[in-house]
Design an enzyme around this catalytic site. Sequence first.
Site, PDB file in Angstrom:
ATOM      1  CG  HIS A  29      -2.861  -4.411  -0.595  1.00  0.00           C
ATOM      2  ND1 HIS A  29      -3.253  -4.819  -1.843  1.00  0.00           N
ATOM      3  CD2 HIS A  29      -3.931  -3.806  -0.040  1.00  0.00           C
ATOM      4  CE1 HIS A  29      -4.508  -4.469  -2.029  1.00  0.00           C
ATOM      5  NE2 HIS A  29      -4.944  -3.853  -0.947  1.00  0.00           N
ATOM      6  CG  HIS A  58     -12.470  -6.117  10.958  1.00  0.00           C
ATOM      7  ND1 HIS A  58     -13.543  -5.537  10.317  1.00  0.00           N
ATOM      8  CD2 HIS A  58     -11.529  -6.326   9.999  1.00  0.00           C
ATOM      9  CE1 HIS A  58     -13.266  -5.401   9.033  1.00  0.00           C
ATOM     10  NE2 HIS A  58     -12.058  -5.860   8.807  1.00  0.00           N
ATOM     11  CG  HIS A 109      -9.116   0.361   5.258  1.00  0.00           C
ATOM     12  ND1 HIS A 109      -9.959   0.443   4.167  1.00  0.00           N
ATOM     13  CD2 HIS A 109      -7.992  -0.254   4.813  1.00  0.00           C
ATOM     14  CE1 HIS A 109      -9.376  -0.098   3.113  1.00  0.00           C
ATOM     15  NE2 HIS A 109      -8.178  -0.524   3.486  1.00  0.00           N
ATOM     16  CG  PHE A 110      -7.957   5.845  10.492  1.00  0.00           C
ATOM     17  CD1 PHE A 110      -7.171   4.696  10.509  1.00  0.00           C
ATOM     18  CD2 PHE A 110      -7.346   7.048  10.792  1.00  0.00           C
ATOM     19  CE1 PHE A 110      -5.814   4.747  10.823  1.00  0.00           C
ATOM     20  CE2 PHE A 110      -5.987   7.110  11.109  1.00  0.00           C
ATOM     21  CZ  PHE A 110      -5.219   5.967  11.122  1.00  0.00           C
ATOM     22  NE  ARG A 111     -12.338  -1.003   9.354  1.00  0.00           N
ATOM     23  CZ  ARG A 111     -12.121  -1.740   8.281  1.00  0.00           C
ATOM     24  NH1 ARG A 111     -12.571  -1.332   7.113  1.00  0.00           N
ATOM     25  NH2 ARG A 111     -11.482  -2.885   8.366  1.00  0.00           N
ATOM     26  CG  ASN A 143     -13.023   0.479   1.851  1.00  0.00           C
ATOM     27  OD1 ASN A 143     -12.194   1.299   2.238  1.00  0.00           O
ATOM     28  ND2 ASN A 143     -12.909  -0.813   2.088  1.00  0.00           N
ATOM     29  CG  HIS A 180      -7.760  -4.462  -3.283  1.00  0.00           C
ATOM     30  ND1 HIS A 180      -8.061  -4.544  -1.951  1.00  0.00           N
ATOM     31  CD2 HIS A 180      -7.680  -5.748  -3.715  1.00  0.00           C
ATOM     32  CE1 HIS A 180      -8.166  -5.821  -1.592  1.00  0.00           C
ATOM     33  NE2 HIS A 180      -7.945  -6.573  -2.668  1.00  0.00           N
ATOM     34  CG  ASP A 218      -4.685  -2.856   3.798  1.00  0.00           C
ATOM     35  OD1 ASP A 218      -5.574  -1.989   3.897  1.00  0.00           O
ATOM     36  OD2 ASP A 218      -4.874  -3.951   3.242  1.00  0.00           O
TER      37      ASP A 218
END
Length: 453
Positions: free
Chosen positions: A240, A322, A66-68, A98, A182, A318
Site C-alpha cells: 500500500h 469495520h 483482512h477478512f477478520r 493480524n 506495512h 487492503d
Amino acid sequence: MPETSKPTLIVNARLVNEGREFEGDLRIENGRIAQIGTGLSAREGDHVVDAAGRRLLPGMIDDQVHFREPGMEYKADMATESAAAVAGGLTSFMDMPNTNPPTLDSAALEDKYKRATGRARANFGFYMGASNDNIEAIRALDPLRAPGIKVFMGASTGNMLVDNPETLDAIFRDAPTPIITHCEDTPMIDAELAKYKAKYGDDIPAEFHADIRSRQACKKSTLLALELARRNGSRLHVLHISTADELELFERGPLIRADGSRKQITAETCIHFLRFDRADYATLGHLIKCNPSIKEASDREALIAAIGDDVIDVLATDHAPHTLEEKMRPYTGAPSGLPLVQYALLAALELVHEGRLTNAQVVQKVSHAPAQLFDVAQRGYLREGYMADLVLIDDAPLTVRREDVLSKCGWSPFEGRTFHSRIGATWVNGVLAWDGSQLVGGPNGQRLEFARV
C-alpha cells in the site's frame, strides 16, 4: 463440498491476457481452461455463454485483505467477504495475520485454512505474521504453506509491531518466503497524534489523518525495509504505497525482466489511493480513514502514473471492513480500514475508461503480477491447463447502492458512484459463482498452491 465444474464454452469474447487483447473463445472442462481459440464448436453437454464481445479477464488475485476471522466475526468473516469478492470479479485472496489470535505459528495458520475450506467462495491463502518473538516459527515455516511473511513495521494490533532491530534483521535474513511489509514509522506517527490531540482532543477532523499518518513516516519506514532487504538479499514486497515520495525508491520496469529474472524488491498500491484524495475527507470522513492514510491529489496522480510506468507492480485492495457504528466514532476511536473487494476491479477499470491505463495493464497488476510475485500455481492467466478463474466484464453502468453491498459491514465508500462497467459473471475453479446479479451455488474456493522449489 466443492461443486463440480460443468463443461462450459464461452464464445465471442474479447480476451485480455499477457499484454494482448484478442477475439476468441474459451472452453472450461474439469475446472480448468481446456482450450482457447476461435470458432470453437459446442459439444454435447456444453453450457454455452455468448460473451457478445465483452471482455474476459483472469480473475483478480488480491494479495492483501483482512477478512477478520478469527476473532472479529461480528464485522466480517471468510464466507461474507469472499462472497463480496466473487461478486467483484476477485477469485483469489491472501489474508493478513493480524486476527485474534494473530497468525504467528503453523497451528494458527492451519486453523485459518480449515476455517476457509468449504466456506470461502474464492481461493485462499494466509500469511504468517511476524512479531518480536516468533523468529523460530518463521524459520520453520514450510514455504509451500503460505504466500509470505507479513511484517508490520508500523502500528498494528496485539504483538505484531516489529520494532526490535535485531529481530527485523533476523526476519529479513532467514525468511523462507517473500516478506511483505506495512511501512510507517510509529514514533513519528505518535508524535504527530499527540500534537493534534493537544489541540482537538479526541475529535480530530478527519482530514488531518493525512498529516498524522504522514508521508515522512511512510518514507522513513520504507527506506528501512529496503535497506534490510538489500543487505540480506531478501525478496521484499512493500504494501500500500500511498505517496509520490516513495516511488523514487523503487525500480522501474516489468516484474519479470526480459532475461527471465524477477525484481527482488516490489511495490503495491491500493485502489482507494487511486480513487480518493484529501478533498474526500470533507464528505466521507472516517469512512476513508485507513493506514497508511489517503493523502493529496498529487499523490493519487503520481501513483496512477507509476502503475503505467511499471514502478508499482501490484494493485490490491487492503480490504479492511469495520461497522458503520465504529466508523462514526470520534477520530481516536474510529478504526482505520474500508471494505473494497466488491468494487475494486470496477474502480480499476474506470482508469481504462478515463484513458489512464489499458485493459492489459490492469490485468497485469491485479492478476498476472500477484501470481508471478507469490509463485501462485496455475492461476492468474488465461492459459490452457490453468484453473478457470475468470471474470466477464459488462460495459453497462453500475451505481453503487448500500443495499447491494455483500460485505458483512453493509457499506461501501463508493456508494452513489456510477462505474462504466459491471461484473457480468465470475467463475471460480470453472464453476459459475456470480451470474451478474446474484451469487450462484455454494462455496467453491480452494487452497492456493505455490510453485516453489
